[in-house]
Design a protein around this motif. Structure first.
Motif, PDB file in Angstrom:
ATOM      1  N   LEU A 234       0.591  -1.265   0.001  1.00 45.32           N
ATOM      2  CA  LEU A 234       0.416  -0.006  -0.052  1.00 45.32           C
ATOM      3  C   LEU A 234       0.361   1.140   0.171  1.00 45.32           C
ATOM      4  O   LEU A 234       2.173   1.139   0.799  1.00 45.32           O
ATOM      5  N   ILE A 238      -2.343   7.254   3.006  1.00 44.79           N
ATOM      6  CA  ILE A 238      -3.837   7.109   2.295  1.00 44.79           C
ATOM      7  C   ILE A 238      -4.303   8.554   2.127  1.00 44.79           C
ATOM      8  O   ILE A 238      -5.255   9.115   1.121  1.00 44.79           O
ATOM      9  N   LYS A 244      -2.280   9.927  -3.027  1.00 47.90           N
ATOM     10  CA  LYS A 244      -3.145   9.512  -3.578  1.00 47.90           C
ATOM     11  C   LYS A 244      -2.392   9.837  -5.147  1.00 47.90           C
ATOM     12  O   LYS A 244      -2.833   9.241  -5.941  1.00 47.90           O
ATOM     13  N   ARG A 247      -1.352   6.777  -5.582  1.00 46.80           N
ATOM     14  CA  ARG A 247      -2.276   6.214  -5.916  1.00 46.80           C
ATOM     15  C   ARG A 247      -2.132   5.321  -7.354  1.00 46.80           C
ATOM     16  O   ARG A 247      -2.718   4.560  -7.845  1.00 46.80           O
ATOM     17  N   ASN A 458      -7.775   0.996  -2.261  1.00 40.60           N
ATOM     18  CA  ASN A 458      -5.253   1.538  -2.287  1.00 40.60           C
ATOM     19  C   ASN A 458      -4.883   0.023  -1.765  1.00 40.60           C
ATOM     20  O   ASN A 458      -4.191   0.361  -1.370  1.00 40.60           O
TER      21      ASN A 458
END
Length: 493
Positions: A234, A238, A244, A247, A458
């Motif tokens: 991951l 997040i 972001k 991702r 994510n």
């Protein structure tokens, strides 16, 4: 070279004309073929109806009732399996995954459930959608294609009644077995990770302490993702802009998404303009919501009641239902249908036109017929186990190499309209659908689940995570379903 499935097929169709395999007039004859247009009309009509269901958030309301906080994970799996299969049967497997995946993952994070449940949950979304789509003739593109192509077959027609008689029982058995495999997967994965639980808790406590010392307000879901970021790859933090950006850059490309042929360009669902957001908000009309449910029941009932005496066209009935909803929505809710049209996957409809032309040209070369004869499948009634297993292997491998829709068209072109070929039609419909569960790339529904998982929370749902579950279980389930259909056809006839 990210040309995608639609661009590649249209290029192939153009080359068929340039190389004089097909004449220019033949292209219009192929596109205007009645059975080909029935497939397009059926898919377009069900896409329209599904978009109204999504806009009115009827699925959201159902999930809020069924998935209460504190529900045991096995209960979640059972309920999700039922909803996923039913939605796939009604609105195609890909549309079901587009709607359900973000809703389920959002509920999972809101309820702060165990991270070990996540992969099993995603496997359930992907595999149950493909299994459920075999229940009806509009559950997936190849089922719709087989149904439209066999309308002129005297004794081998695939319609809703045929699905109920010959496919529902093996589909239910496969659904039940897959649910058992999912429960086993959950308990096995939980047990394997139990040894590292203490280390993970210590790491999580350390992250909580760091967050407190730095006076950073983190959401519990973000902290949970931080704990397992190494295991699930991951992106860190997040909630921040860097996470972001990372991702977004790691989302699956359009090339990967269009690896298979199916109804699934979910990019339309994620790229709505902010100025148009209000036009896709649910209406306040209870009458329209009731009409939606009533309309889908009527469409299914009419297609089920169609027979030689009273015929309800497989293409025009869904389109008629969609147009009625469009007109009533305009009158009652003063909504323009432009937003609904925008969210329909026109790429898939264009892709089908290209496939019809391209495969017609390929068949005119005689190569598919030579391959069919080389496998000794010509003039076979598939009443023998040996010939049935050979066909099974051919469909299972071919669906994952060439994709299920092109393979379905090639096989159907080898089936004469007269005679009893129901065994072949049933095997083709069932195995080509379940073959989508073999790998992550076997069905676009699987790729939708992977993409939505990455975009929503994510989490990387990788090829190997899927393969370790899907490969063996798909072979077992497809064989069980195959022999169940084999037994039913012999018993009923």
């Amino acid at each position: 070279f990210p040309i995608g499935s639609t661009g590649a097929v249209l290029t192939g169709a153009m080359l068929m004309v340039i190389c004089t395999v097909l004449s220019q007039d033949t292209v219009y004859t192929i596109i205007g073929d009645k059975n080909n247009l029935k497939t397009i009309f059926l898919l377009w009509g069900m896409m329209m109806i599904s978009q109204y269901f999504e806009r009115e958030k009827l699925i959201d309301y159902l999930l809020n009732i069924l998935f209460r906080p504190g529900l045991h994970f096995i209960g979640c799996l059972f309920r999700l399996s039922i909803i996923d299969a039913c939605l796939s049967a009604l609105f195609t497997n890909d549309v079901a995954c587009v709607i359900l995946t973000p809703l389920i993952l959002t509920k999972w994070t809101e309820q702060k459930r165990d991270i070990h449940e996540l992969n099993t949950l995603l496997l359930c979304l992907a595999t149950m959608a493909n299994i459920g789509s075999v229940l009806t003739i509009f559950g997936n593109p190849q089922m719709a294609l087989i149904a439209s192509k066999t309308t002129s077959f005297l004794r081998s027609r695939l319609d809703l009644k045929t699905c109920v008689i010959y496919i529902w029982l093996p589909a239910f058995i496969c659904w039940l077995l897959n649910l058992c495999f999912l429960v086993l997967h959950y308990y096995c994965s939980t047990r394997l990770r139990r040894n590292s639980t203490d280390d993970q808790k210590m790491y999580g406590a350390r992250k909580m302490s760091d967050a407190t010392n730095n006076e950073i307000s983190l959401d519990p879901v973000d902290i949970q993702h931080e704990i397992y970021r190494d295991e699930y790859t991951l992106s860190p933090k997040i909630g921040n802009s860097a996470g972001k950006q990372q991702r977004t850059q790691s989302l699956p490309t359009s090339t990967m998404i269009s690896r298979s042929v199916s109804v699934a360009s979910f990019s339309f669902h994620d790229s709505d303009h902010k100025g148009d957001a209000d036009s896709f908000e649910p209406s306040n009309s209870k009458f329209f919501k009731c009409l939606l449910v009533f309309m889908i029941i009527v469409v299914i009932a009419l297609l089920f009641a169609s027979n030689d005496r009273v015929s309800f066209d497989i293409g025009l009935v869904p389109i008629g239902g969609a147009i009625i909803l469009m007109v009533v929505d305009c009158i009652l809710n003063h909504r323009s249908p432009e937003k609904i049209f925008h969210r329909i996957d026109w790429n898939v409809l264009l892709l089908f036109f290209g496939i019809f032309v391209w495969l017609y040209g390929l068949n005119s070369t005689g190569i598919p017929h030579l391959v069919w004869n080389a496998l000794k499948l010509e003039n076979t009634d598939f009443r023998q186990i040996s010939s049935t297993l050979l066909l099974y292997i051919f469909i299972l491998i071919g669906s994952n190499i060439f994709s299920n829709v092109p393979l379905t068209i090639l096989v159907l072109n080898e089936v004469p309209p007269d005679g009893d070929h129901l065994n072949l039609i049933l095997y083709l419909a069932f195995v080509s659908t379940l073959a989508g569960n073999l790998t992550l790339f076997g069905s676009v529904a699987n790729l939708i689940v992977a993409q939505k998982s990455l975009a929503t929370i994510n989490h990387r749902f990788t090829f190997w995570i899927y393969l370790k579950f899907g490969f063996i279980t798909t072979i077992i389930l497809s064989l069980v379903g195959l022999f169940t259909i084999y037994g039913l056809t012999h018993a009923i006839k």
